[in-house]
Design a protein around this motif. Structure first.
Motif, PDB file in Angstrom:
ATOM      1  N   MET A   2      29.530 -10.313  13.461  1.00 38.51           N
ATOM      2  CA  MET A   2      28.626  -9.197  13.550  1.00 38.51           C
ATOM      3  C   MET A   2      28.790  -8.369  12.280  1.00 38.51           C
ATOM      4  N   GLY A   3      27.692  -7.896  11.721  1.00 41.52           N
ATOM      5  CA  GLY A   3      27.765  -7.076  10.529  1.00 41.52           C
ATOM      6  C   GLY A   3      26.387  -6.601  10.099  1.00 41.52           C
ATOM      7  N   PHE A   4      26.379  -5.809   9.037  1.00 42.79           N
ATOM      8  CA  PHE A   4      25.104  -5.361   8.503  1.00 42.79           C
ATOM      9  C   PHE A   4      25.266  -4.973   7.043  1.00 42.79           C
ATOM     10  N   ARG A   5      24.134  -4.824   6.333  1.00 43.00           N
ATOM     11  CA  ARG A   5      24.089  -4.465   4.931  1.00 43.00           C
ATOM     12  C   ARG A   5      23.264  -3.202   4.768  1.00 43.00           C
ATOM     13  N   ASN A  59      35.412  -8.914  12.257  1.00 44.82           N
ATOM     14  CA  ASN A  59      36.030 -10.193  12.524  1.00 44.82           C
ATOM     15  C   ASN A  59      36.760 -10.079  13.866  1.00 44.82           C
ATOM     16  N   ASP A  60      36.241 -10.755  14.885  1.00 45.92           N
ATOM     17  CA  ASP A  60      36.837 -10.693  16.225  1.00 45.92           C
ATOM     18  C   ASP A  60      38.234 -11.306  16.283  1.00 45.92           C
ATOM     19  N   SER A  61      38.470 -12.369  15.524  1.00 46.97           N
ATOM     20  CA  SER A  61      39.763 -13.048  15.633  1.00 46.97           C
ATOM     21  C   SER A  61      40.911 -12.211  15.058  1.00 46.97           C
ATOM     22  N   THR A  62      40.629 -11.384  14.051  1.00 48.12           N
ATOM     23  CA  THR A  62      41.692 -10.542  13.474  1.00 48.12           C
ATOM     24  C   THR A  62      41.500  -9.071  13.809  1.00 48.12           C
ATOM     25  N   THR A  63      40.456  -8.759  14.546  1.00 51.58           N
ATOM     26  CA  THR A  63      40.077  -7.381  14.879  1.00 51.58           C
ATOM     27  C   THR A  63      40.115  -6.490  13.639  1.00 51.58           C
ATOM     28  N   SER A  64      39.447  -6.971  12.592  1.00 56.95           N
ATOM     29  CA  SER A  64      39.394  -6.260  11.317  1.00 56.95           C
ATOM     30  C   SER A  64      37.949  -5.992  10.919  1.00 56.95           C
TER      31      SER A  64
END
Length: 54
Positions: A1-4, A19-24
């Motif tokens: 998930m993201g946006f510009r 980033n869901d896997s690193t919660t970053s």
């Protein structure tokens, strides 16, 4: 998930991505008027870096 987010007048843009896997949250910025020298980009220095006039 993201946006510009982009400024159409200057071309400056920022991308945010989760980033869901690193919660970053990753933030990437781009501006056509600034360049980071390749050595500084590959090996960041702990010293303060400032751009030099072209």
């Amino acid at each position: 998930m993201g946006f510009r987010v982009q400024d159409p007048a200057t071309g400056d843009q920022f991308d945010l991505a989760w980033n869901d896997s690193t919660t970053s949250l990753f933030l990437t910025g781009y501006t056509p008027c600034a360049r980071v020298p390749h050595p500084a980009a590959r090996n960041p220095s702990p010293k303060t870096w400032t751009p030099k006039a072209a």
